[in-house]
Write a protein that holds these residues in place. Sequence first.
Motif, mmCIF file in Angstrom:
data_model
loop_
_atom_site.group_PDB
_atom_site.id
_atom_site.type_symbol
_atom_site.label_atom_id
_atom_site.label_comp_id
_atom_site.label_asym_id
_atom_site.label_seq_id
_atom_site.Cartn_x
_atom_site.Cartn_y
_atom_site.Cartn_z
ATOM 1 N N ASN A 41 0.827 -1.214 0.000
ATOM 2 C CA ASN A 41 0.000 0.000 0.000
ATOM 3 C C ASN A 41 0.860 1.262 0.000
ATOM 4 O OD1 ASN A 41 -2.494 -1.308 -0.025
ATOM 5 N ND2 ASN A 41 -2.522 -1.524 2.196
ATOM 6 N N ARG A 78 2.385 2.020 -3.434
ATOM 7 C CA ARG A 78 1.418 2.513 -4.422
ATOM 8 C C ARG A 78 1.599 4.008 -4.647
ATOM 9 N NH1 ARG A 78 -4.560 0.727 -2.945
ATOM 10 N NH2 ARG A 78 -4.938 1.712 -4.977
ATOM 11 N N ASP A 97 -1.980 1.607 -10.426
ATOM 12 C CA ASP A 97 -2.198 0.270 -9.879
ATOM 13 C C ASP A 97 -1.923 -0.831 -10.895
ATOM 14 O OD1 ASP A 97 -2.800 1.309 -7.456
ATOM 15 O OD2 ASP A 97 -4.958 0.927 -7.530
ATOM 16 N N LEU A 124 1.717 -1.159 -11.243
ATOM 17 C CA LEU A 124 2.239 -1.679 -9.976
ATOM 18 C C LEU A 124 2.109 -3.197 -9.923
ATOM 19 C CD1 LEU A 124 3.279 -1.251 -7.055
ATOM 20 C CD2 LEU A 124 0.886 -1.009 -6.361
ATOM 21 N N GLN A 125 0.898 -3.703 -10.216
ATOM 22 C CA GLN A 125 0.673 -5.142 -10.130
ATOM 23 C C GLN A 125 1.545 -5.901 -11.124
ATOM 24 O OE1 GLN A 125 -3.403 -6.332 -10.262
ATOM 25 N NE2 GLN A 125 -4.052 -4.942 -8.636
#
Length: 295
Positions: A27, A30, A36, A39-40
């Motif tokens: 978190n 991020r 997102d 990020l993933q």
Amino acid sequence: MDAEERIVAASKFLLQSPPGQINDVLNDVRNIISDDESLQTGVLPALIEYNVTQFITVDVPGHQHQTIVSEAARAPQEEGVEDDGDRFWDPRSRTSFRFDHLSLEASEPIPIDPDSDSEPFRAALENATLSYISAHFHSGVGAVFSIPGNASQFIVQIVANKYNPSNFWSGRWRSEYTINLEERKLEGRIHVNVHYYEQGNVQLSTTHNISLPLPPAISASSASASASKVLALIETEESKYQSSLNDAYQEMSEKTFKGLRRALPITRSKLDWDKVLGYKLGAELTANKSAFGAS
């Protein structure tokens, strides 16, 4: 810092996550990535590496126990089953499953047949390991694997987690042992990670290597008795290491930490903390008195 550099930095942060706190770290990073989807995709390899090396545990679909996600637990390739590297297996239930490294959940269970030659001794090791964990670990999880194509080599893995966020600490014990009946040896490694973060940030990370010869009495022909002897060796080594950690903590408390601070303040006299407020009030009154006199 460009997007790729931010991904690299975020991945490094994730790999250093303390036990039980990877979601908190995720978190936080991020804010570094601010995307997102990127990020993933970008940190997924780091998450996979973290989960596998840290022996993350997962509920086995359709069963009432957990197993360990690790390199040793990667499922053997099954004909007709798509394998993208995310399938692992639990020898205890003879089940393979897909593991989601983001949600930490298992799905798509498939029955899998163990190796018939190595299964008797592997199952005996598993029973002895579960008995050992029940006696010595409050919330431990164990898994025992045979080596494909090698009926004389086995891997025992143990992990125990303790998360106490209300008191600002967490810890993880991991141990892994390779038992080689042909070469007559037991080799292993213990990893301990503890994180204290109340008004600070202190981590303990230590590793202990083990290499022992197997007694002549240990053999696959006497599976149950031999497995108990193997776990007795492991119990002895882990107990010795636990005692050495306790001794190190005691020495740090009595010597190391005391050496980092003054025994007495610079006045060479102890401070009466109950009178601290009085000292401050007295100083203010003295200052005010001087001010009135000056006027």
